[in-house]
Design a protein around this motif. Structure first.
Motif, PDB file in Angstrom:
ATOM      1  N   VAL A 171       4.763  -3.222  -5.203  1.00  0.00           N
ATOM      2  CA  VAL A 171       4.450  -1.797  -5.314  1.00  0.00           C
ATOM      3  C   VAL A 171       4.543  -1.416  -6.783  1.00  0.00           C
ATOM      4  O   VAL A 171       5.574  -1.640  -7.426  1.00  0.00           O
ATOM      5  CB  VAL A 171       5.418  -0.933  -4.486  1.00  0.00           C
ATOM      6  CG1 VAL A 171       5.143   0.554  -4.736  1.00  0.00           C
ATOM      7  CG2 VAL A 171       5.290  -1.246  -3.001  1.00  0.00           C
ATOM      8  N   VAL A 172       3.471  -0.856  -7.321  1.00  0.00           N
ATOM      9  CA  VAL A 172       3.491  -0.331  -8.685  1.00  0.00           C
ATOM     10  C   VAL A 172       3.920   1.128  -8.574  1.00  0.00           C
ATOM     11  O   VAL A 172       3.154   1.984  -8.131  1.00  0.00           O
ATOM     12  CB  VAL A 172       2.115  -0.457  -9.359  1.00  0.00           C
ATOM     13  CG1 VAL A 172       2.164   0.113 -10.778  1.00  0.00           C
ATOM     14  CG2 VAL A 172       1.671  -1.916  -9.389  1.00  0.00           C
TER      15      VAL A 172
ATOM     16  N   SER B 243       1.704   6.080  -6.949  1.00  0.00           N
ATOM     17  CA  SER B 243       2.264   4.758  -6.662  1.00  0.00           C
ATOM     18  C   SER B 243       1.333   4.025  -5.704  1.00  0.00           C
ATOM     19  O   SER B 243       0.713   4.636  -4.835  1.00  0.00           O
ATOM     20  CB  SER B 243       3.650   4.880  -6.021  1.00  0.00           C
ATOM     21  OG  SER B 243       4.567   5.487  -6.892  1.00  0.00           O
ATOM     22  N   SER B 244       1.245   2.694  -5.871  1.00  0.00           N
ATOM     23  CA  SER B 244       0.275   1.960  -5.062  1.00  0.00           C
ATOM     24  C   SER B 244       0.675   0.499  -4.924  1.00  0.00           C
ATOM     25  O   SER B 244       1.297  -0.076  -5.816  1.00  0.00           O
ATOM     26  CB  SER B 244      -1.119   2.058  -5.707  1.00  0.00           C
ATOM     27  OG  SER B 244      -2.099   1.442  -4.900  1.00  0.00           O
ATOM     28  N   VAL B 245       0.299  -0.093  -3.797  1.00  0.00           N
ATOM     29  CA  VAL B 245       0.546  -1.514  -3.547  1.00  0.00           C
ATOM     30  C   VAL B 245      -0.556  -2.345  -4.206  1.00  0.00           C
ATOM     31  O   VAL B 245      -1.739  -2.114  -3.968  1.00  0.00           O
ATOM     32  CB  VAL B 245       0.577  -1.818  -2.036  1.00  0.00           C
ATOM     33  CG1 VAL B 245       0.779  -3.321  -1.802  1.00  0.00           C
ATOM     34  CG2 VAL B 245       1.674  -1.022  -1.341  1.00  0.00           C
ATOM     35  N   GLU B 246      -0.134  -3.287  -5.044  1.00  0.00           N
ATOM     36  CA  GLU B 246      -1.066  -4.257  -5.638  1.00  0.00           C
ATOM     37  C   GLU B 246      -1.322  -5.341  -4.603  1.00  0.00           C
ATOM     38  O   GLU B 246      -0.423  -6.090  -4.228  1.00  0.00           O
ATOM     39  CB  GLU B 246      -0.455  -4.846  -6.901  1.00  0.00           C
ATOM     40  CG  GLU B 246      -1.292  -5.918  -7.564  1.00  0.00           C
ATOM     41  CD  GLU B 246      -2.613  -5.387  -8.087  1.00  0.00           C
ATOM     42  OE1 GLU B 246      -3.648  -5.760  -7.505  1.00  0.00           O
ATOM     43  OE2 GLU B 246      -2.595  -4.619  -9.057  1.00  0.00           O
ATOM     44  N   GLN B 247      -2.547  -5.432  -4.127  1.00  0.00           N
ATOM     45  CA  GLN B 247      -2.850  -6.274  -2.975  1.00  0.00           C
ATOM     46  C   GLN B 247      -2.750  -7.774  -3.220  1.00  0.00           C
ATOM     47  O   GLN B 247      -2.589  -8.543  -2.280  1.00  0.00           O
ATOM     48  CB  GLN B 247      -4.270  -6.000  -2.486  1.00  0.00           C
ATOM     49  CG  GLN B 247      -4.478  -4.681  -1.811  1.00  0.00           C
ATOM     50  CD  GLN B 247      -5.750  -4.672  -0.997  1.00  0.00           C
ATOM     51  OE1 GLN B 247      -5.983  -5.556  -0.178  1.00  0.00           O
ATOM     52  NE2 GLN B 247      -6.578  -3.685  -1.205  1.00  0.00           N
ATOM     53  N   GLY B 248      -2.930  -8.216  -4.432  1.00  0.00           N
ATOM     54  CA  GLY B 248      -3.021  -9.649  -4.671  1.00  0.00           C
ATOM     55  C   GLY B 248      -4.454 -10.122  -4.644  1.00  0.00           C
ATOM     56  O   GLY B 248      -4.747 -11.269  -4.274  1.00  0.00           O
ATOM     57  N   ALA B 249      -5.393  -9.239  -5.051  1.00  0.00           N
ATOM     58  CA  ALA B 249      -6.817  -9.590  -5.002  1.00  0.00           C
ATOM     59  C   ALA B 249      -7.160 -10.721  -5.963  1.00  0.00           C
ATOM     60  O   ALA B 249      -8.065 -11.518  -5.680  1.00  0.00           O
ATOM     61  CB  ALA B 249      -7.667  -8.358  -5.309  1.00  0.00           C
TER      62      ALA B 249
END
Length: 388
Positions: free
Chosen positions: A270-271, A232-238
């Motif tokens: 969060v994905v 699981s991971s946070v998508e930063q908004g890059a």
């Protein structure tokens, strides 16, 4: 007729974060219908273009690498810096900078783990350097969010760089993990450190996610899916970072003064993958009810369905829900529906009427009110922000 403008992207193509920034720049060029020729070089330092020969009009450069910042700041063309917020800016106060919001990233990860029912938490960072202050900022914000929720939080950084002293770094990480009380929710400063943590858990016999739930940052989908278990991971908004930086550079190339020098872009979501696919609730009947809600909230179901499954009275189960997770049964159903709705709004172009049906809400009007109350934005505003 407007001439084609030459724009250099001085980034690291091997970085998932930088590749998403490039996608955001491309989205701006397409949406604004700009005639830009984008220069992207694989070696972002040694092959930095000779702008006197190149004749470029503007530069977007990742300032997390101080060498890049030093190379582009005196070239006499508009420059916009991008990055994680460290290693660049103090020496270049006149250059606009678009960065990720590290505090918001950390708080999003903290809330994800709190929502899973954990009562013990930790943050896994890496030894501090001049360029990775983003990791320290995330650690501080994560621990603040956890402590504000009323729980203690550990912080591990270690003394050895994983890149330079892998064996020593991993041995220290394993020693720390072995001493942790479980179940525990841990956020890592990025996906790379999260994978180190997964390896340490396997070595000392801690199960993920049953004993240790792990969430990283960056959402490098290839590496997250290859991790065991998937991370699981946070998508930063890059992508939004790239879009906003390109818009800012466009204004500067047209002779406009930047509206602001420093812009922080919030994370998207969060994905969730298998590394946090657990409900850390000691009350087994509440945990079973929570799993039922997660699997069925968008069918839709209501409180009566949950009570029938659990074979309890509303007063009894509601009280146990509030003790275990701090929310009512109804609030948890709504939370799962809102989470699903936001994911569909951000990641698809599905018509809003269809999103409403998919999440099991009775009408567009009610759906709009529900989303606005939860997020402060309408469904259309959430989608517009994600697509920019």
């Amino acid at each position: 007729m407007q001439h084609r403008q030459e724009v250099a992207l001085i980034i690291d193509p091997s970085s998932p974060y930088d590749r998403r920034i490039v996608r955001g720049v491309a989205a701006y060029v397409q949406q604004a219908q700009r005639d830009w020729s984008l220069y992207v070089e694989e070696d972002h330092i040694d092959r930095l273009p000779d702008l006197k020969a190149w004749g470029g009009d503007g530069i977007l450069a990742n300032f997390d690498d101080r060498r890049v910042a030093a190379a582009v700041t005196s070239l006499g063309v508009p420059v916009v810096g991008i990055g994680g917020g460290y290693g660049y800016y103090e020496e270049n106060p006149q250059i606009p900078y678009v960065r990720t919001d590290n505090r918001a990233i950390a708080r999003m990860g903290a809330q994800h783990l709190i929502d899973l029912g954990f009562r013990q938490f930790a943050f896994c960072s890496e030894p501090p350097t001049r360029a990775n202050g983003w990791a320290k900022e995330r650690a501080e914000a994560f621990c603040e969010a956890i402590e504000e929720a009323g729980y203690p939080c550990e912080h591990f950084a270690g003394k050895h760089s994983p890149a330079k002293e892998w064996r020593l770094s991993q041995a220290a990480l394993q020693k720390w993990v072995a001493k942790l009380r479980t179940p525990i929710g841990i956020m890592a400063c990025n996906d790379g450190r999260a994978r180190h943590l997964l390896q340490a858990c396997r070595f000392v016999g801690k199960r993920v996610p049953e004993d240790v739930a792990i969430v990283g940052v960056d959402n490098d989908d290839v590496m997250c899916e290859l991790a065991q278990p998937p991370l699981s991971s946070v998508e930063q908004g890059a992508m939004r970072v790239g879009f906003e930086a390109a818009a800012l550079l466009d204004d500067m190339m047209q002779g406009k003064k930047p509206a602001q020098q420093r812009t922080a872009i919030p994370p998207e979501r969060v994905v969730a993958r298998h590394s946090t696919d657990v409900m850390a609730v000691a009350d087994e009947e509440v945990a079973e009810a929570l799993r039922f809600i997660r699997q069925n909230a968008c069918r839709p179901i209501n409180v009566r369905d949950v009570l029938d499954m659990a074979r309890m009275s509303r007063s009894t189960l509601d009280a146990r829900f509030r003790t275990a997770i701090g929310r009512s049964i109804h609030a948890e159903i709504r939370r799962v529906q809102i989470e699903s709705a936001e994911r569909l709004l951000i990641t698809t172009t599905m018509p809003i009427k269809e999103v409403v049906q998919r999440v099991g809400v009775s009408s567009v009007q009610y759906f709009t009110a529900m989303i606005r109350n939860a997020t402060g934005k309408t469904p259309g505003e959430i989608r517009k922000a994600a697509l920019r």
